[in-house]
Design an enzyme around this catalytic site. Sequence first.
Site, mmCIF file in Angstrom:
data_model
loop_
_atom_site.group_PDB
_atom_site.id
_atom_site.type_symbol
_atom_site.label_atom_id
_atom_site.label_comp_id
_atom_site.label_asym_id
_atom_site.label_seq_id
_atom_site.Cartn_x
_atom_site.Cartn_y
_atom_site.Cartn_z
ATOM 1 N N GLU A 194 13.807 39.126 34.310
ATOM 2 C CA GLU A 194 13.226 39.336 35.647
ATOM 3 C C GLU A 194 11.850 39.991 35.562
ATOM 4 O O GLU A 194 11.613 41.077 36.105
ATOM 5 C CB GLU A 194 14.182 40.163 36.510
ATOM 6 C CG GLU A 194 15.519 39.460 36.706
ATOM 7 C CD GLU A 194 16.366 40.015 37.840
ATOM 8 O OE1 GLU A 194 16.235 41.215 38.130
ATOM 9 O OE2 GLU A 194 17.144 39.248 38.426
ATOM 10 N N GLU A 239 21.672 33.894 36.080
ATOM 11 C CA GLU A 239 22.445 34.921 36.788
ATOM 12 C C GLU A 239 22.740 34.395 38.182
ATOM 13 O O GLU A 239 21.861 33.796 38.827
ATOM 14 C CB GLU A 239 21.659 36.230 36.934
ATOM 15 C CG GLU A 239 21.463 36.994 35.667
ATOM 16 C CD GLU A 239 20.814 38.356 35.898
ATOM 17 O OE1 GLU A 239 21.017 38.949 36.964
ATOM 18 O OE2 GLU A 239 20.092 38.799 34.991
HETATM 19 C C1 BGP Z 1 19.638 41.323 38.228
HETATM 20 C C2 BGP Z 1 19.583 41.938 36.867
HETATM 21 C C3 BGP Z 1 20.899 42.222 36.246
HETATM 22 C C4 BGP Z 1 22.015 42.479 37.198
HETATM 23 C C5 BGP Z 1 21.947 41.755 38.514
HETATM 24 C C6 BGP Z 1 22.879 42.240 39.583
HETATM 25 O O1 BGP Z 1 18.539 41.702 38.959
HETATM 26 O O2 BGP Z 1 18.878 41.117 35.950
HETATM 27 O O3 BGP Z 1 20.721 43.145 35.229
HETATM 28 O O4 BGP Z 1 22.458 43.748 37.227
HETATM 29 O O5 BGP Z 1 20.670 41.723 39.034
HETATM 30 O O6 BGP Z 1 22.346 43.371 40.203
HETATM 31 P P1 BGP Z 1 23.208 44.640 40.444
HETATM 32 O O7 BGP Z 1 23.700 45.036 39.124
HETATM 33 O O8 BGP Z 1 22.310 45.653 41.053
HETATM 34 O O9 BGP Z 1 24.300 44.230 41.367
#
Ligand code: BGP
Length: 471
Positions: free
Chosen positions: A174, A364
């Site tokens: 990201e 993701e």
């Molecule tokens: C993305 C990241 C991840 C992950 C995901 C979910 O932005 O790359 O590392 O954590 O989001 O977000 P969160 O963990 O805040 O629910």
Amino acid sequence: MAFPEGFLWGGATAANQCEGAYLADGKGLNTADVMTAGDVNTRRRITDGVIEGENYPSHTAIDHYHRFREDIALFGEMGFKTYRLSINWARIFPNGDDTEPNEAGLAHYDEVFDCCREHGIEPLVTLSHYETPLSMQKFGSWKSRKAVDCFVRYAETCFRRYKGKVRYWLTFNEINCMSMMPWTAGGVPNDADEQTRMTAAYHQFLASAQAVQLAHQIDPENKVGMMYGGIFSYPNTCDPRDVQANDEFMRTMMFYPDVMVRGYYPAYKLREFERKGIVLPQQPGDAELLKAGAVDFLSYSYYFSMVVGQKGEGMDVSMGSPETGYTNPYIPQTPWGWSIDPYGLRHSLNLFWERYQVPLMIVENGLGTFDELVEGPNGVPTVHDDYRIDYLRQHIKAMKDAIEIDGVDLMGYTPWGCIDLVSAGTGEMKKRYGFIYVDVDDEGRGTFNRYRKDSFYWYKKVIATNGEDLG
Ligand code: BGP
């Protein structure tokens, strides 16, 4: 069949959110190791070093460092073709600028990748997923060009060591988060001004471009992708002022893939820099490097869509969910305020495919929410997570439409947190995404036992039928 033969079904994690073992085998501290736990109403704090008595979720996480064999076996049981994981940079170069790598750290990932292969799983490796060695603070981390050399040494070490074991790489997770959460993206203070953020992003672009070139030189089989944090927004109304505000907002994000896929800054960004007096720390040869280091594919996360309009409040993500001052009245939200918009996934796939014509990968996606562990058949605990199945089904259907109806070139799908892990945004454990439940709470207490949720069996069937049976 919509999904092509060899489609990379799998799941994704990140070292700082699942490994724990934060000082094991010579690992150094990284930026995630000084972030306290928060929640949907409490911001995570960044402490000055590790302070006793604070709760740092990365320190134990789900102990994947010691339990990876059990976890990867479960992924194998689901039929994963790929496992997206990250190497914890501070395990390999504990201070970031060490001249020699830490052999124990390298050996650990040898075991992890070998284990993946034993289960027929192709590793997809993120080199820097939301963590940077903390010791790089001594020279300002990514504010300094020194970080480029540190990263390139680290990347080269990994490409050489894991040659033949890993073929798919992502440089920075990201990367556009440098504009929103610079500490998380690269150890740059969250109150850094725009000049500083743009300097740091420029350095990461250079580092990524060098890494792409090295990866290709070291093994022509290597494929290196960029990873965009899925920010996609709709204009609030068809009022041209809302449309313009949304266009301007999207440009603050889209220049990242523009640079990494095309190999140069887009004109709109250069004009903006001129207007604002922002100067990039360019050196001779940089432009050629960016061009030669364009990525092979574009990967991104997709969780939600957003709405932006003329109020022009920008975006605030400090509470772990994006706030723009607008919400979309047509779609539901999770308890963490993330909108649920499967069509937005198809929309984003088309946006990128039309813009770049490079293979895409969703690395993701998923529903982070509360789960309740209940007694299942034969007394084995389980979670009846039909809400998660429903979310994933709709999003896989959206990918299917993008491939089948729109002709998008999609390589794979690795839903986030395929095993429950620590939330990056809030530091909680109770915001769960997994097909596998992990018995750990927000304070790091529990048995750490793993249990298959209903979605585990459902996803196994999806993979076995190459996405044909979503029922
Ligand atoms: C993305 C990241 C991840 C992950 C995901 C979910 O932005 O790359 O590392 O954590 O989001 O977000 P969160 O963990 O805040 O629910």
